[in-house]
Motif scaffolding. Structure first.
Motif, PDB file in Angstrom:
ATOM      1  N   THR A 178      -3.682  -4.387   4.759  1.00 34.37           N
ATOM      2  CA  THR A 178      -4.080  -4.978   3.487  1.00 34.37           C
ATOM      3  C   THR A 178      -5.534  -4.669   3.163  1.00 34.37           C
ATOM      4  O   THR A 178      -6.191  -5.415   2.431  1.00 34.37           O
TER       5      THR A 178
ATOM      6  N   ARG B 274      -6.779  -2.524   1.326  1.00 34.39           N
ATOM      7  CA  ARG B 274      -6.886  -2.474  -0.129  1.00 34.39           C
ATOM      8  C   ARG B 274      -5.908  -3.501  -0.668  1.00 34.39           C
ATOM      9  O   ARG B 274      -4.703  -3.308  -0.645  1.00 34.39           O
TER      10      ARG B 274
ATOM     11  N   LEU C 162      -5.711  -2.424  -5.820  1.00 33.68           N
ATOM     12  CA  LEU C 162      -4.675  -1.470  -6.201  1.00 33.68           C
ATOM     13  C   LEU C 162      -4.424  -1.518  -7.709  1.00 33.68           C
ATOM     14  O   LEU C 162      -4.234  -0.473  -8.348  1.00 33.68           O
TER      15      LEU C 162
ATOM     16  N   ARG D 220       0.817  -1.205   0.000  1.00 31.46           N
ATOM     17  CA  ARG D 220       0.000   0.000   0.000  1.00 31.46           C
ATOM     18  C   ARG D 220       0.857   1.265   0.000  1.00 31.46           C
ATOM     19  O   ARG D 220       0.572   2.230  -0.711  1.00 31.46           O
TER      20      ARG D 220
ATOM     21  N   GLN E 147      -5.193   8.912   1.709  1.00 27.81           N
ATOM     22  CA  GLN E 147      -4.497   7.625   1.756  1.00 27.81           C
ATOM     23  C   GLN E 147      -4.306   7.097   3.176  1.00 27.81           C
ATOM     24  O   GLN E 147      -3.881   5.951   3.349  1.00 27.81           O
TER      25      GLN E 147
END
Length: 267
Positions: free
Chosen positions: A226, A228, A233, A182, A217
Motif C-alpha cells: 500500500t 501508493r 493512485l 496497486r 512499477q
C-alpha cells in the motif's frame, strides 16, 4: 550374366534381376529417398510437403499458455508487493502455490530475470531484486527523455478525435485507482500509455516504453503493497485525462509540465 525383366505387381515398375537377385531401379530408389528425406527434413525444419498435413501440437500450446498465465500472475504478485524484494523463492514452492508444476514457474521466472525483476540463485531459486529510489529516479529520467519528445510530436500531428478515442481508457484507470489495488491500477495504467504511444506507429517505441513503465512499477526496498495509497493512485489517474486535454488542445507547455509531473510519480 543373365538379366530378366518382370513387371512388379505392386508398383507397375519393372524390376531388373541380376543372378536372381531383385534390384530396385535407380530412378525408383531416388524417388523413395527424396520422399523420405522430404519428410525427415520437413519435420526438422517445421516444413510440410504437398502430400502432408500439419501435425497439431496441443501439448506445446497448452504449456506456453500455462507459462504465460504464470508469468502474468508473478508480475501481478510482484507489483502488489506479494513477492518481497530480497527474498528468495523456489520454483517448486511457487508451483504449489499456483497449482502447477515447477517447470512453467521456472520458465516464467527466467523471463523475469531477463527483465531484471529477479536474479537467479543457484540451487535455491530466484531472488526478487532490491531497488532503491535512485533506480526509480533513473527510470523516470530515461522515460522522460524518450516519451516527452514523442508526445510533443504527436500533439502536433495526431488529430483531436484520435485522442478523444482514448477517453475510455483514461476513465478505466480512474476506476482501477478507486479500487486501491496497486496491481489492478498498474495494468490499466500501462494499457492507457500503450494506446497513447501506439498512435506513433512505432512498435519498437511501444515495446521499449512499456518495458520501462513496467520496471517503474516494481516495489522499492521496504515498500509495502500500500506504499501508493488510493488517494495517490487517484491523483495519478486524473493526470491521464489532463494529458488528453492538453494533447487535444495541442498545448505544448501544459503537456510538457504534465508529463514531467507524471513521471515524477513513477506512474
Amino acid at each position: 550374366m543373365q538379366q530378366s525383366t518382370h513387371g512388379s505387381a505392386d508398383t507397375g515398375v519393372p524390376e531388373v534381376r541380376t543372378s536372381g537377385v531383385p534390384r530396385v531401379p535407380p530412378q525408383a530408389r531416388a524417388q523413395d529417398v527424396d520422399r523420405e528425406r522430404g519428410v525427415e527434413e520437413g519435420a526438422t525444419r517445421g516444413e510440410h510437403t504437398h502430400s502432408e498435413r500439419p501435425i497439431p501440437r496441443p501439448r506445446l500450446v497448452q504449456r506456453a499458455s500455462v507459462r504465460g498465465q504464470i508469468l502474468d500472475a508473478l508480475r501481478t504478485a510482484l507489483v502488489a508487493g506479494e513477492l518481497t524484494p530480497g527474498e528468495v523463492y523456489s520454483a517448486p514452492a511457487l508451483g504449489e502455490r499456483f497449482g502447477v508444476s515447477a517447470t512453467p514457474v521456472r520458465e516464467a521466472m527466467q523471463q523475469l530475470a531477463l527483465e531484471g525483476a529477479v536474479e537467479v540463485v543457484p540451487n535455491r531459486g530466484f531472488r526478487v531484486v532490491e531497488r532503491g529510489a535512485r533506480e526509480l529516479a533513473e527510470l523516470a529520467e530515461v522515460r522522460a527523455l524518450i516519451e516527452i519528445p514523442v508526445m510533443l510530436r504527436l500533439a502536433r500531428t495526431v488529430p483531436a478525435e484520435r485522442w478523444t478515442a482514448l477517453r475510455p481508457l483514461a476513465e478505466a484507470t480512474l476506476r482501477a485507482a478507486s479500487s486501491g489495488c496497486r496491481a489492478t491500477y498498474a495494468e490499466s495504467d500501462r494499457a492507457f500509455h500503450r494506446a497513447l504511444f501506439a498512435l506513433s506507429g512505432n512498435e519498437q517505441l511501444v515495446q521499449i516504453a512499456d518495458d520501462l513503465h513496467r520496471r517503474a512499477q516494481w516495489p522499492l526496498v521496504g515498500g509495502a503493497p500500500t506504499a501508493r495509497g488510493r488517494a495517490e493512485l487517484m491523483a495519478d489517474a486524473a493526470q491521464h485525462a489532463a494529458l488528453l486535454d492538453a494533447l487535444i488542445a495541442c498545448d505544448l507547455d501544459v503537456l510538457r509540465a504534465l508529463v514531467g509531473e507524471h513521471f515524477g510519480g513513477a506512474s
